[in-house]
Design a protein around this motif. Structure first.
Motif, PDB file in Angstrom:
ATOM      1  N   ALA A  19      -5.369 141.843  17.777  1.00 57.88           N
ATOM      2  CA  ALA A  19      -4.611 143.092  17.710  1.00 57.88           C
ATOM      3  C   ALA A  19      -4.776 143.681  16.315  1.00 57.88           C
ATOM      4  N   TYR A  20      -4.840 145.009  16.242  1.00 54.28           N
ATOM      5  CA  TYR A  20      -5.016 145.695  14.966  1.00 54.28           C
ATOM      6  C   TYR A  20      -4.062 146.877  14.858  1.00 54.28           C
ATOM      7  N   VAL A  21      -3.656 147.147  13.626  1.00 56.84           N
ATOM      8  CA  VAL A  21      -2.876 148.331  13.300  1.00 56.84           C
ATOM      9  C   VAL A  21      -3.720 149.135  12.320  1.00 56.84           C
TER      10      VAL A  21
ATOM     11  N   TRP B 182      -9.961 159.854  23.313  1.00 59.79           N
ATOM     12  CA  TRP B 182     -10.949 158.816  23.577  1.00 59.79           C
ATOM     13  C   TRP B 182     -10.382 157.414  23.404  1.00 59.79           C
ATOM     14  N   CYS B 183      -9.218 157.266  22.804  1.00 63.22           N
ATOM     15  CA  CYS B 183      -8.698 155.922  22.541  1.00 63.22           C
ATOM     16  C   CYS B 183      -7.666 155.500  23.578  1.00 63.22           C
ATOM     17  N   ALA B 184      -8.041 155.575  24.837  1.00 59.94           N
ATOM     18  CA  ALA B 184      -7.157 155.145  25.923  1.00 59.94           C
ATOM     19  C   ALA B 184      -6.792 153.684  25.736  1.00 59.94           C
ATOM     20  N   GLY B 185      -5.560 153.371  25.998  1.00 60.30           N
ATOM     21  CA  GLY B 185      -5.098 152.003  25.870  1.00 60.30           C
ATOM     22  C   GLY B 185      -4.547 151.666  24.490  1.00 60.30           C
ATOM     23  N   LEU B 186      -4.663 152.589  23.555  1.00 55.63           N
ATOM     24  CA  LEU B 186      -4.117 152.373  22.224  1.00 55.63           C
ATOM     25  C   LEU B 186      -2.810 153.151  22.086  1.00 55.63           C
ATOM     26  N   GLN B 187      -1.891 152.609  21.322  1.00 56.81           N
ATOM     27  CA  GLN B 187      -0.640 153.309  21.060  1.00 56.81           C
ATOM     28  C   GLN B 187      -0.800 154.155  19.807  1.00 56.81           C
ATOM     29  N   ILE B 188      -0.269 155.363  19.855  1.00 56.64           N
ATOM     30  CA  ILE B 188      -0.328 156.261  18.705  1.00 56.64           C
ATOM     31  C   ILE B 188       1.092 156.695  18.365  1.00 56.64           C
ATOM     32  N   GLU B 189       1.479 156.469  17.099  1.00 57.39           N
ATOM     33  CA  GLU B 189       2.811 156.832  16.640  1.00 57.39           C
ATOM     34  C   GLU B 189       2.700 157.566  15.314  1.00 57.39           C
ATOM     35  N   HIS B 190       3.703 158.390  15.024  1.00 55.17           N
ATOM     36  CA  HIS B 190       3.772 159.096  13.744  1.00 55.17           C
ATOM     37  C   HIS B 190       4.900 158.508  12.923  1.00 55.17           C
ATOM     38  N   THR B 191       4.674 158.367  11.621  1.00 54.27           N
ATOM     39  CA  THR B 191       5.715 157.851  10.737  1.00 54.27           C
ATOM     40  C   THR B 191       6.387 159.005  10.002  1.00 54.27           C
ATOM     41  N   HIS B 192       7.524 158.702   9.389  1.00 52.32           N
ATOM     42  CA  HIS B 192       8.244 159.729   8.627  1.00 52.32           C
ATOM     43  C   HIS B 192       7.581 160.030   7.285  1.00 52.32           C
ATOM     44  N   VAL B 193       6.590 159.225   6.894  1.00 52.89           N
ATOM     45  CA  VAL B 193       5.897 159.453   5.624  1.00 52.89           C
ATOM     46  C   VAL B 193       4.560 160.159   5.807  1.00 52.89           C
ATOM     47  N   GLY B 194       4.354 160.734   6.992  1.00 57.15           N
ATOM     48  CA  GLY B 194       3.166 161.549   7.216  1.00 57.15           C
ATOM     49  C   GLY B 194       1.907 160.777   7.572  1.00 57.15           C
TER      50      GLY B 194
ATOM     51  N   ILE C  60      -2.155 153.798  14.680  1.00 60.60           N
ATOM     52  CA  ILE C  60      -2.840 153.490  15.933  1.00 60.60           C
ATOM     53  C   ILE C  60      -2.800 151.981  16.088  1.00 60.60           C
ATOM     54  N   THR C  61      -2.235 151.509  17.204  1.00 57.18           N
ATOM     55  CA  THR C  61      -2.108 150.080  17.446  1.00 57.18           C
ATOM     56  C   THR C  61      -2.861 149.719  18.708  1.00 57.18           C
ATOM     57  N   GLY C  62      -3.657 148.667  18.609  1.00 60.56           N
ATOM     58  CA  GLY C  62      -4.409 148.217  19.770  1.00 60.56           C
ATOM     59  C   GLY C  62      -4.411 146.713  19.862  1.00 60.56           C
ATOM     60  N   ALA C  63      -4.119 146.201  21.026  1.00 57.96           N
ATOM     61  CA  ALA C  63      -4.165 144.761  21.261  1.00 57.96           C
ATOM     62  C   ALA C  63      -5.472 144.427  21.969  1.00 57.96           C
ATOM     63  N   ALA C  64      -5.921 143.224  21.776  1.00 60.08           N
ATOM     64  CA  ALA C  64      -7.117 142.701  22.452  1.00 60.08           C
ATOM     65  C   ALA C  64      -8.365 143.516  22.148  1.00 60.08           C
ATOM     66  N   LEU C  65      -8.574 143.835  20.880  1.00 59.03           N
ATOM     67  CA  LEU C  65      -9.781 144.537  20.452  1.00 59.03           C
ATOM     68  C   LEU C  65     -10.758 143.522  19.866  1.00 59.03           C
TER      69      LEU C  65
END
Length: 71
Positions: free
Chosen positions: A5-7, A21-33, A37-42
């Motif tokens: 897994a990678y962040v 194009w990054c299906a299966g990855l989680q994408i979140e925004h932080t309050h610091v701009g 992108i988080t992906g498991a089993a890469l």
């Protein structure tokens, strides 16, 4: 090859459409701009493909971290 897994942190708040194009990855925004992108089993090939796409978009890469607790 073992999968892990990678962040990946990039500068700015990037729209999900920009990363369609990054299906299966989680994408979140932080309050610091940042966009996280988080992906498991890469495997290494998948990780390098994601990093190449980020580079090709001209996005500033902040960090890449392997996470044992996400796999």
């Amino acid at each position: 090859m073992d999968a892990s897994a990678y962040v990946i942190r990039i500068k700015g708040h990037w729209d999900r459409r920009r990363f369609a194009w990054c299906a299966g990855l989680q994408i979140e925004h932080t309050h610091v701009g940042e966009t996280v992108i988080t992906g498991a089993a890469l495997d290494q090939a998948a990780l390098h493909a994601i990093l190449a796409r980020i580079r090709n978009l001209g996005v500033e890469l902040i960090a890449v971290q392997r996470r044992e607790d996400l796999s």
